[in-house]
Each structure stands twice: as structure tokens, then as C-alpha cells.
Motif scaffolding. Sequence first.
Motif: not given
Length: 539
Positions: A455-461, A526-536
Motif C-alpha cells: 500500500a505504501f508503494v502504491e501511494r508513493a509511486i 519516501s520516494l527512495s524507500l518506495a522505489l526500493r520496496a517495489r523490487r520486493h
Amino acid sequence: MDNQGGITVQRALELPGLRSGLPEVVACADRLGRTVRWVHAGEVPNIASLLKGGELLLTTGLGLGTRPAEQRAFVRRLAERGIAALVVELGPRFTRLPATLVDTARAAGLPLVQLHREVPFVAVTEEVHTEIVNGHYALLQRAEEVYGRCTQALLGGGGIPQVLRILADFTANPVFLETPDGQLLYGAGPVAGEAAADPLQVWEGLRGQRAAEPSGHAVVVDVPGGGPGTGSVRARLVLLGVSAPLLPVHRMAAERTAGVLAVVMMQARQEEELAARGRGDFLTDLAEGRISAEDAPAQARVLGFRPGDGPLLPVVMRLSADLGPSGNWAVLARAVLEELSAVGVPVLLGVRPVEGRVPLLVSLRAESERTAVADRVAAALRAGLERAGLERAGAPAAVVVGVAGGWAAASAGLRHAAETATAAHGLPARPWYDARRLDIDLLLWRLREHPDLAAFVERAIGALRAHDAVARPALLPTLETYLAHAGRKAETARELHLNRQTLYNRLARIADLLGTDLDDPETVLSLSLALRARRHTTP
């Protein structure tokens, strides 16, 4: 090795059946050493078309023709077919062979024999064939004797070099064991002879020659590996004809010996893989705390690891998740150790096929060596993967280097590196990853199945993902590069090969889609974390 078994023309003429016919060699008496592979009798003009080569042809001459041109053509066709010799029984058809026949046979290099007395061709055929079969049996017996000596040598504790020496003595020629791609594994020469002094020099000197003329100078026999495809050949046994001719019995002996070598090499690989797995179990137990830092040094010494006084560097390579436990793990372990032998530092390497992991401990002389040794270790691991055939297209292995320290630190470092190596899959490819710089990725990987992370990844990017799915140019790569360069626009434009105005337009579009300010530190985090998290996480 064009002689595949049989007897010579000379020997056939000495047997009672033909000898009773008072044979007279009228052409090519110097070629009676040719091999008789079979006996055929016939009287038809086109008999050459029925033959395969190597036959002793018996005839009364009825199919030779009456005109000189027919007789010349008849002999030439037989010579072209490659028969061993032509035997003509004198009688109603010829009382003496015509000069045309004799001259043509002599010019064609075909042994020509005339029989002055009638002989039963059936009896001659049976007699010669019996002699050929007995000769084959004798060859098999000699090859079996060599096989028995090789087996006894192995049962007595000998290895591959001793087996090769037995075969070299039997053939009076050097014998070699190569990898399927032509790399030398072992070599042996006969106890006495021209090649005994330096088999390696012979092997190097004749490689090109036997490649050009393999049938005349070498016998090559595959050593089976028991697997399908490329795995069906484990090695190749090579006999080089240097000091003596290579005979059919030598090929027979080599084929029997190849079976012995296949068993030895398979056993050696199994033992090697068991040893590598044992070292992998030790390193895993150390990482998971089942072996204490106090007990670890003594157990490591039993496994052959004797580090110096410097720090221990933990390294873990994680292979593709779909690899499975099967594979050339022993080849991988041996190849990596061979690659690392030039580094000059003690290494303890194990394999964990079930998890697809290769853990290592490397003994450093000083902490300052960490980067240089890590480079060498990572290169050796990747070279070992290639040699073992364990690479997977599109799924590169991840090599993670932990923190150097003592045995207590090695335990935590191996565990941390193993976890981080799993999390590193999906990250941008690098020769190796520093475990100290991947803690955020490890944390995100541990949370990969938690719905809040998706959900965090979706909200961010999510807006950028939706844009890139239907429009071009894609904007996520621009955002990733921009954040990787800490917001430095000039460096970002250079890496993306864009002019600055185009980059500014893309950044403005990104900010508009996301409804945020790319210069705000909280937004950037926030964007940096989202970009990393989307790989997982699953999109």
C-alpha cells in the motif's frame, strides 16, 4: 586406426584352405599386410557394388569379362571399393591370368592372387572367418587383461594416474585424460620409449596434428558422465600414436578403461561434493549459532581451514531460486578454489544446494584488504558458476560481502550476508554487494508480504506506474536516476543522455503526477524507500 579387426591377406594365404590351392601372388606382393575383414565369393560382373571394403574376394573369373576393357574396369571398381585382395581360381575360364588383369591390379595397388588348384570356396570362407573371430576374441582377451589390471590397481588404492600408466605401457604410447573442451587433466607415458620422457610436451606438440588427422594419430574415447546432453561426457581418454602404431586392441582397451575411469571420477565427484556440503553445513551451523565462536576454530581446522591472525571475511553467494539442489556443485567448489589459489589467503568454502547458497570465510591479513579480496572472491565465484554450468539467464547470482572480524563476528556476518544475499535479488546487478549498505533492502525484503508495504508503494509511486504502463517515455527510470544522484540534475541528465531542458520537463511531469515537491527531503526519502520496496513487492 583404419584397421578394425581381421587377419592379413598373408595370413589368409597361409591357412590350409588357400594354401592347398597353391596360391601365386602375381600383383602387389608388397601389400599382403592388408586386413581381411570378411570373405566373399561371386561370379557376377557388378560384384563390386555388393562389397563394402576389406573383403577377400574369391572367384573363378566368370564375371571378369572377355574383353581387356571389361577386365580393366572390373579390377578398377574392386580397387575403388577398397577390397583387401582378389583371388582367382584357374580352371575352365583362365589357365593363366591375362596380362591386362595383372597390370591393372598392379597399377591400382590391389593384391592379385591366382590359385593353381581347385579349392572349395565354402571351406575357405569358413576357415578365414573362424580365424577372424578367433582374432577378435584374442583382442578382447588382451583388452580384458588390461581392464583387470586397472581394476586391481584401483582396488589396491591406486588412482587415475596409475590407470593411465597401465594403459600407456600396454599401448607403448602416451595416454591422456582431457576435459570435454580439451583441457588436460592427467597424462602418462610408457615406462620406456620415446614418449616417456615428457608426455606433456607430446600432448602439446600433437594437439593440432591429431585435430587435423585424428584417425591416423590418435584414439579418442569418451568417458561417460551418466547425464543427458553435455553431461553425458565427463572427460575424454586420448591415445596418441607416437612410439608405436595404434591397433584395434588399443581402442578396445581404451573403451574398457573409460568405464573404469567413469566410476572413479563419479566417486571422486561425489566425495568432493559431500566434502563441500559438509563445509557448507559447518558454515551454516556457525551462522545460525549452533556452533559457538569458541568451538569453531577447532572444527574449522578439521575441515582444512587454518586462518592467520587477521580478520575473517564472510561472503555468501545466492544463486537463482529455481536452480534446485541438482547441479555440478563439486565442480563449482573446485573451480572457485582453483581461481582463489592465486590470492594466497586461506579460504573455507562450502555449498548449500537446497538453499542455492555458497558460503565462504576468507582469512584476511588486515582489514584494509577487504575490498581487493572481495573483488577477487566475487570474480572467482562467477568464474566457478560458468565452469559448473550453474548460471541462469536473466537471474544472475548475488554475491554479498559481510563485515570482517573474529569468529564471533564471522557467525553474525555469515547470517547477515546470507539474508542480504536473498534480499539482493532484484537489485541492480553489481560484481558484489556490501552487506553494510543493504540493511534497508533487507528490512524491506522482510516486510515484502505485509500488505502495508504494498500500500505504501502504491501511494508513493502508483501514479508513475500507471503512467508508464500506457505512455512513453517511462518516468520511473528518470526518477530513480535523479534520486540516485541525490537530486543533482547535471549528473542525472548525463547518465540519461538527455539535455537539461528535457530533464526539467520530465521532473516537472513527475512532480505533477505525484502531486509533490521533489525538492522536499521528506518526499525524497519516501520516494527512495518506495522505489526500493517495489523490487520486493508484486505490482
